[in-house]
Structure formats: C-alpha cells, structure tokens
Design a protein around this motif. Structure first.
Motif, PDB file in Angstrom:
ATOM      1  N   VAL A 139      37.479  45.962  38.732  1.00 12.34           N
ATOM      2  CA  VAL A 139      38.268  44.785  38.372  1.00 12.34           C
ATOM      3  C   VAL A 139      37.938  43.670  39.367  1.00 12.34           C
ATOM      4  CG1 VAL A 139      40.575  43.821  38.038  1.00 12.34           C
ATOM      5  CG2 VAL A 139      40.106  46.186  37.357  1.00 12.34           C
ATOM      6  N   GLN A 142      35.919  47.604  42.976  1.00 14.28           N
ATOM      7  CA  GLN A 142      36.448  48.954  42.752  1.00 14.28           C
ATOM      8  C   GLN A 142      37.723  49.178  43.561  1.00 14.28           C
ATOM      9  OE1 GLN A 142      35.710  50.586  40.351  1.00 14.28           O
ATOM     10  NE2 GLN A 142      33.526  50.906  39.977  1.00 14.28           N
ATOM     11  N   LYS A 186      40.423  47.515  41.729  1.00 15.61           N
ATOM     12  CA  LYS A 186      40.868  48.280  40.551  1.00 15.61           C
ATOM     13  C   LYS A 186      41.932  49.299  40.936  1.00 15.61           C
ATOM     14  CE  LYS A 186      38.805  51.802  39.330  1.00 15.61           C
ATOM     15  NZ  LYS A 186      37.659  51.738  38.415  1.00 15.61           N
ATOM     16  N   HIS A 228      43.581  53.828  31.201  1.00 15.56           N
ATOM     17  CA  HIS A 228      42.434  52.928  31.372  1.00 15.56           C
ATOM     18  C   HIS A 228      41.284  53.542  30.582  1.00 15.56           C
ATOM     19  CE1 HIS A 228      39.348  51.042  34.362  1.00 15.56           C
ATOM     20  NE2 HIS A 228      38.646  51.879  33.619  1.00 15.56           N
TER      21      HIS A 228
END
Length: 438
Positions: free
Chosen positions: A182, A194, A197, A312
């Motif tokens: 993200v 990462q 995220k 996710h």
C-alpha cells in the motif's frame, strides 16, 4: 450465399504450403503488432517493431499450433523454443503490453490440413509440456482429490509457494511479503509500502497490546511479526511447509516466540476461538468461490462478539465473469485459483451474518508492487536462475509482468473488506467514522 475463407483455407484448396510465419498468422486474428521470426527464415509483423519473438525450434511451433493462445505461447517461451527479443526475461512487461490486444483462435479443419502439410502431421501431435506445468484440472481430481479438498489445496499451495525461500528473498525483498503493498506515494520503496500495508491492516483491526489475532494464510509471517512486535498475541496458519519453517525461524530470531506462532496447517484445522481480530491477506483467491459461505462462517466462528476481520484479496472488476483463472495461470502459477468481484465477497460476508464496515480498491497499488518484484527479479536474475532454474525464473517474470498489465488495464483488482461480528444486541463497538489513516 458466400462465406469468408481465410488465407490458409484458400492455400489448402490450392495444395500450397505455409512458412512458419504464415502458420503463426493463421492462429492470430487481425494484425500482428510485433515482429516474428522463425527458424525457417520467414518473418511477419512490422519490420520496425521494437520487440520481437523468435521461434527457434520445431517444438516451439508445435506448442503454438496445439494450444493457440496464452498457454501455447507460455510453453514455447518457458521451454526456450521461443525467445522474446528486446526485453529481459525477468520483466517482459513491454512486449506483453505491445501484444495486449492480440487475439488467438483455433484454426479451422481446412487450415489444419494446410498447417499439417506445411509442417508435417507430427507437429500437430500434443507433446509433453515444460516440467513447470501442472496437470489440467480434470486430471487433478484422480491424483489429488476434488477441488479445494484439504489434500488438493495443500498440493496447489506446494506447487506455488514451496519453490525456494531463497528465491522468494531475491524477488520479494527483505519484507518477504507476497501480497499487494500500500503506497502513500509512487516514489515510495517497496519496503516502505509493505510496512505501510501491515500498518493499515493493524489499524483497521483496532489492534492493541494484549489482543489476540488470527492470521489465516499468513505466508512468511509478515503480519504475524508486525502485530507481535506491538504486543499482540498471534497465531498464523499456512499450508506451505517452507513458509512455516522460515516464519518460525524469523519469529525466534526477533525474540517474538512468546507472542507469535506460525503453524504449518490448513486454516480449517485451527481450533482456538474468541479472537479479537482475524486477518486474511491473500488467501481468498485459493479457497474457491463456492466455499465462501464456509470460509466467512469460519471467520465468524473464530471472532469474539465485537471482533473485527479484514479480507485482502484479488478480485474481478465485476461479479458475473467465469471465476477460473486462465490456462497459463492455472497450469503454471495458481492451480485451482478462482476470482470473483468484490460485490460477491461482500454479499457472502453479509449472508453469513457479519457486518461490512468499509471496503476499498487498491488496484493501482498492486501494479506498483508487481513492478518492484520484477525489478528485483531482473537485478537478481543470475542468482534466481541458479536457485530454481531458468524455466521457473521465466515463469515468474512472465506471470508478474502479465499481472502488472492486468491490474493496470482493470482486468483484476485488489480489495480490502473490513467487517465486524456484532454482539447479540447488534450494537457497534467501533467509532462512528473511520479511525485509521489511509
């Protein structure tokens, strides 16, 4: 009434023979956007094209003729019978983008006669594919059981994830995270994205020191370790023996053994319950759409009242398409993988009695992530080839570059779905508005 005859059918009636390049033309609808050369000296496509394919052996044209499309192309390329010029095998993105609108079709019976006369009938007899290819779905039933049985799921995960932990270290980088990062900005490094995220998921789940988290399909334990470093007690589960061994060693190395555990286990065998949160990062793609009711029911069963979950996963941009992956992905990358739209996922979550609080699409983030993984593969190409062999390394370059293009073209998406298990009175135990930073 007149009917259209393609060039190969006309040549068949005349008893003519085709060159290799002309055979390729009979398999493609419309113009060929790249240059193609063949071992017989024939060529087709624009002479000035920056990228080209070179068919080097009779076996290569056999693969193309017997499986026109992505599977035949992949077989010839992975086996080394067809070479892509102008791109690195670790990142063939540019030639895939040039070919993105090229469509293949199966030749007519009359065209096959011409192809057979030109190449010899032996070129139309199916031959063994490269060793990296797994069996077609119908043959897996006899050897591995019904789709998404525990035995067959374990074999599918073994095929994809038990390649080599060292290989994954080269490709994924220090985070050893094989899911969409993200990004806060396109200039962020892969490691920043990462870490972000995991931060985002941690915050969405409102985790705090002393909480209990179940991370199903935990991979190499990135989320497990992130949460444990912040005082959360975590159980992770993965069907990959190599992932579990790597994760447990890393947990011990970081002094987290009192808080974190990664089990080599099917998620369905986790017996503990009353978790404060459940995370599922990249598992849903593997479980089968028809198994969603069980899957989300399992999550509901494991949560305490008021507990949060985050799903996710890769999705389709709509909810009506065939859920099976294409032939290349199914045979070489994710056996038995299935995708559907986020609407179907949300529907199944709601039908099982969980409440959806929030969802978001991170499609462009996955394109950025895949670009970075391909860069890592290119930079570590020689080491990767030494570790897993050139054929397997080429599978990964082809797969990741193709997926990058798929996310950019909105063929696939990546969705977060955040939900809660309500208590008996149906009240929320969360803030009225989103409490996390994007």
């Amino acid at each position: 009434m007149t009917t259209f005859k393609d060039r190969s059918e006309v040549l068949a009636e005349l008893g003519a023979r085709l060159s290799i390049a002309e055979v390729f033309e009979t398999l493609v609808d419309g113009e060929i956007p790249i240059r193609l050369t063949a071992y017989d000296g024939s060529t087709t496509g624009p002479a000035e094209a920056p990228y080209s394919l070179d068919i080097k052996t009779p076996r290569g044209i056999n693969y193309l003729a017997t499986a026109p499309g992505d599977l035949g192309m992949a077989r010839a390329y992975i086996a080394g019978d067809m070479v892509a010029e102008g791109v690195h095998p670790g990142d063939p993105y540019d030639i895939l983008k040039a070919m993105q609108d090229m469509k293949f079709h199966r030749p007519s019976a009359l065209s096959l006669v011409t192809i057979a006369r030109s190449l010899g009938w032996e070129r139309l007899r199916p031959i063994a594919p490269p060793p990296q290819e797994t069996l077609p779905r119908w043959r897996r039933i006899a050897l591995e059981g019904l789709r998404h049985s525990k035995t067959r799921d374990a074999e599918a995960i073994h095929h994809h994830y038990d390649v080599s932990n060292k290989f994954y270290e080269y490709v994924l980088g220090p985070s050893m995270t094989y899911t969409c990062a993200v990004y806060g900005d396109q200039d962020w490094t892969l490691e920043q994205a990462q870490e972000n995220k995991y931060r985002l998921i941690f915050d969405k789940l409102r985790l705090k020191e002393g909480d209990r988290l179940l991370d199903i399909g935990c991979g190499w334990g990135g989320m497990v370790r992130y949460a444990a470093q912040r005082g959360v007690r975590v159980i992770g589960a993965t069907l990959s023996a190599e992932q579990a061994a790597w994760a447990q060693a890393k947990i011990a190395e970081e002094g987290l053994s009192g808080l974190a555990e990664v089990r080599h286990s099917d998620y369905r065998d986790i017996e503990e319950s009353e978790f404060d949160a459940v995370s599922s990062i990249g598992l849903t793609e593997h479980i089968g759409v028809q198994n969603y009711p069980y899957y989300f029911g399992f999550i509901k069963e494991k949560l305490r009242a008021g507990g949060l979950f985050l799903n996710h996963c890769i999705t389709r941009p709509e909810n009506s398409r065939t859920t099976k992956a294409g032939d290349f992905i199914d045979r070489y990358v994710f056996p038995d993988g299935e995708l559907i739209g986020s609407g179907r996922i949300i529907t199944e979550v709601q039908n099982i009695g969980l409440e959806v609080l929030h969802e978001e699409n991170l499609r462009e983030h996955y394109a950025l992530t895949l670009h970075e993984w391909c860069k890592n593969l290119v930079e570590n190409w020689d080491a990767c080839v030494a570790e897993v062999g050139e054929g397997t390394a080429k599978v990964w370059g082809l797969y990741m570059a193709g997926c990058r293009l798929g996310f950019q073209r909105n063929v696939v998406q990546l969705h977060h779905v955040l939900g809660v298990k309500l208590g008996p009175d149906g009240t929320w135990d969360v803030p009225l508005r989103p409490w996390w930073q994007p």
